[in-house]
Design a protein around this motif. Sequence first.
Motif, PDB file in Angstrom:
ATOM      1  N   PRO A 254      -2.476   1.356   5.577  1.00  0.00           N
ATOM      2  CA  PRO A 254      -1.992   1.632   4.214  1.00  0.00           C
ATOM      3  C   PRO A 254      -2.674   0.760   3.156  1.00  0.00           C
ATOM      4  N   TRP A 255      -3.024  -0.467   3.533  1.00  0.00           N
ATOM      5  CA  TRP A 255      -3.700  -1.340   2.568  1.00  0.00           C
ATOM      6  C   TRP A 255      -5.066  -0.758   2.189  1.00  0.00           C
ATOM      7  N   VAL A 256      -5.782  -0.226   3.183  1.00  0.00           N
ATOM      8  CA  VAL A 256      -7.102   0.366   2.929  1.00  0.00           C
ATOM      9  C   VAL A 256      -6.963   1.587   2.024  1.00  0.00           C
ATOM     10  N   LYS A 261      -7.689   4.101  -3.261  1.00  0.00           N
ATOM     11  CA  LYS A 261      -7.164   4.880  -4.389  1.00  0.00           C
ATOM     12  C   LYS A 261      -7.277   4.114  -5.706  1.00  0.00           C
ATOM     13  N   GLU A 262      -7.047   2.805  -5.654  1.00  0.00           N
ATOM     14  CA  GLU A 262      -7.161   2.009  -6.878  1.00  0.00           C
ATOM     15  C   GLU A 262      -8.594   1.999  -7.389  1.00  0.00           C
ATOM     16  N   ILE A 263      -9.543   1.860  -6.464  1.00  0.00           N
ATOM     17  CA  ILE A 263     -10.951   1.861  -6.873  1.00  0.00           C
ATOM     18  C   ILE A 263     -11.346   3.234  -7.388  1.00  0.00           C
ATOM     19  N   GLN A 264     -10.869   4.302  -6.731  1.00  0.00           N
ATOM     20  CA  GLN A 264     -11.170   5.660  -7.199  1.00  0.00           C
ATOM     21  C   GLN A 264     -10.623   5.883  -8.609  1.00  0.00           C
ATOM     22  N   TRP A 265      -9.394   5.418  -8.829  1.00  0.00           N
ATOM     23  CA  TRP A 265      -8.793   5.594 -10.156  1.00  0.00           C
ATOM     24  C   TRP A 265      -9.609   4.855 -11.209  1.00  0.00           C
ATOM     25  N   ALA A 266      -9.988   3.597 -10.881  1.00  0.00           N
ATOM     26  CA  ALA A 266     -10.764   2.803 -11.830  1.00  0.00           C
ATOM     27  C   ALA A 266     -12.125   3.445 -12.086  1.00  0.00           C
ATOM     28  N   ALA A 267     -12.751   3.974 -11.015  1.00  0.00           N
ATOM     29  CA  ALA A 267     -14.064   4.603 -11.176  1.00  0.00           C
ATOM     30  C   ALA A 267     -13.972   5.843 -12.057  1.00  0.00           C
ATOM     31  N   ASP A 489      -7.598 -15.362  -8.417  1.00  0.00           N
ATOM     32  CA  ASP A 489      -6.514 -14.739  -7.650  1.00  0.00           C
ATOM     33  C   ASP A 489      -6.194 -13.334  -8.137  1.00  0.00           C
ATOM     34  N   ARG A 490      -7.154 -12.673  -8.771  1.00  0.00           N
ATOM     35  CA  ARG A 490      -6.994 -11.276  -9.183  1.00  0.00           C
ATOM     36  C   ARG A 490      -7.949 -10.387  -8.392  1.00  0.00           C
ATOM     37  N   LYS A 491      -7.468  -9.200  -8.039  1.00  0.00           N
ATOM     38  CA  LYS A 491      -8.390  -8.177  -7.571  1.00  0.00           C
ATOM     39  C   LYS A 491      -9.194  -7.689  -8.767  1.00  0.00           C
ATOM     40  N   LEU A 492     -10.366  -7.146  -8.501  1.00  0.00           N
ATOM     41  CA  LEU A 492     -11.199  -6.657  -9.605  1.00  0.00           C
ATOM     42  C   LEU A 492     -10.487  -5.549 -10.373  1.00  0.00           C
ATOM     43  N   GLU A 493      -9.675  -4.765  -9.678  1.00  0.00           N
ATOM     44  CA  GLU A 493      -8.916  -3.707 -10.351  1.00  0.00           C
ATOM     45  C   GLU A 493      -7.793  -4.275 -11.218  1.00  0.00           C
ATOM     46  N   HIS A 525       3.216  -3.850  -8.101  1.00  0.00           N
ATOM     47  CA  HIS A 525       2.581  -2.527  -8.140  1.00  0.00           C
ATOM     48  C   HIS A 525       1.856  -2.249  -6.829  1.00  0.00           C
ATOM     49  N   GLU A 526       1.104  -3.220  -6.317  1.00  0.00           N
ATOM     50  CA  GLU A 526       0.363  -3.032  -5.081  1.00  0.00           C
ATOM     51  C   GLU A 526       1.319  -2.834  -3.905  1.00  0.00           C
ATOM     52  N   GLU A 527       2.399  -3.607  -3.858  1.00  0.00           N
ATOM     53  CA  GLU A 527       3.361  -3.469  -2.765  1.00  0.00           C
ATOM     54  C   GLU A 527       4.014  -2.088  -2.758  1.00  0.00           C
ATOM     55  N   ARG A 528       4.320  -1.580  -3.950  1.00  0.00           N
ATOM     56  CA  ARG A 528       4.908  -0.223  -4.030  1.00  0.00           C
ATOM     57  C   ARG A 528       3.933   0.818  -3.503  1.00  0.00           C
ATOM     58  N   GLU A 529       2.657   0.677  -3.862  1.00  0.00           N
ATOM     59  CA  GLU A 529       1.658   1.653  -3.417  1.00  0.00           C
ATOM     60  C   GLU A 529       1.451   1.566  -1.907  1.00  0.00           C
ATOM     61  N   ILE A 530       1.434   0.362  -1.359  1.00  0.00           N
ATOM     62  CA  ILE A 530       1.261   0.211   0.088  1.00  0.00           C
ATOM     63  C   ILE A 530       2.438   0.824   0.835  1.00  0.00           C
TER      64      ILE A 530
END
Length: 566
Positions: A254-256, A261-267, A489-493, A525-530
Amino acid sequence: MATNDDIDASRDVLVAPAGYFHMASIYIGDDRVSCRSSIVAGRGVVVTQDYLDTLNLGGPEHKDLLGTVTAIYDVGCLFGAIAAFSLGEILGRKKSVLLGTTVMSIGAILQITAYGVPQMIVGRIVAGLGNGLNTATAPVWQAETSKATWRGKLVVIEMICNIAGFSLSNWVTYGFSFVPGPVAWRMPLVLQFIFIAILFATVPWLPESPRSEMPLRALLSHADFSARWLIAHGEIEQAEQIIADLEGTVVEDPWVITESKEIQWAANFERENGMSWMDLMKGKTGAGNTCTMRRLLLGAGTQAMQQLSGINVTSYYLPTVLIESVGLEEKLARLLAACNSVSYLLFSLIGIPNVEKWGRRKMMMYAAAGQAMCYMLITILLRYNEKEGYPHAKEVASASVAFFFLYYVFFGIGWQGVPWLYPTEINSLSMRTKGAALGTASNWAFNFMVVEITPVGIQNLQWKFYVIWTIFNASFVPIVYLFYPETADRKLEDIDRYFRESARVFVFRDKDACSSKRPLAYIEHEEREIRRNSSVISTNPEIVKKRLASLAKANEKLGYSHEEKV
């Protein structure tokens, strides 16, 4: 028994060795780059008599030309970084590094065989082109394939390897300074090909993704691009496989899925709202509030400030500074420069555990304040050293050496690595390569300016020359405090999301923008998506079977007993 949380926690343990092995090849390249640039650029060569005689650069009447020959390398680096704007996306990260190393090798050969100024200038420009391409590419490659908790550490380690090469070059040139004739400066240049051989022997066999657990033959089947690059170019399945490889897990994790999806949305967001270079030059801001120009300026600004801190006044010319400003004899000046490089290397290690703990903002502000203090004291001490009839001139000159050493301590902790890391983090996906290249180009442009003016500045302004760098360093503290958001401590997204949701130019009143810890809203937000993605895939028996196999593998890696295994 390992659980889902255990395998998430074990990811760094499982994949770190592969990552270090892979990035060691880039670090060897950094050693080689730093050795070559330090040997030729100043500390080893510009005070070597045979070099000055061979190229007819000796004497005060040739100070301008000596500065140009030294600084012209940075012009090549500038254009190499600009070339990375387009080559980085066309070739990918690894091939860009290999191309840059090949070009640098050609430049090195031209310099080794030079008997006149024209060939030396051509050699330095060619070598600079390759180095500019490499220095604009490697930090992006690393940032795109690193977890948020390791991204800063790995880039700082890369810069420390650069310092290691810098230190090595100082001791090599100091040793060869006792050898008469052209060997004193040509042989140190030849030795850099040891690093070149290692680089060419390792990098072609390594994948773009540095922390993968897959066997080498499987890695080689992957395309030569990072996951974010692949998603931006529509290769979703391959990108998800690389993300899974980076994290030591399976595609169905689920993490992958959440990360993909986050990278796709950002792209997609960047594709719809991004800006072309032509639009940016026309002053357009675009829709979608991507803050493209602001982010480009912030990234390039860190690189400009690094050079305006005065680091290359001493990195290129410390023996010259110690001889002409402090009054030391040549051999002692060389020895102190070499000793200083060791101190520089050791104190730079402080940045590895603290770049994430302290954050980018604090490291830059505290270091700039320390650097300003050092240059202020150097200015005062050299003022009295140059004052006619002052009875303690020798003592104050000797005291100034300590503050040159202390300056490197502050710079090594705060400003050595962060300016190379920040442009790769602050820019959006579609502008990351361009932003890093623009930042690198600004670094080399200001580098050229500093190196060009230093010999003349020391000769004509004497102690007043150091006032310039005192003022610059002091000004960086409020600039960073007011305008620069934290990226630790931030993801690029996460950073993309911050700029979409906040248009504030002044960030010092925004707690989330200044905190070195990841904001709670991003974590939730990330925990909800996972959880959502986990519930979707949990009903598929094949996926559950693969997940159990992955957990069993994690148990073995973590050393649980047979009875405790899943």
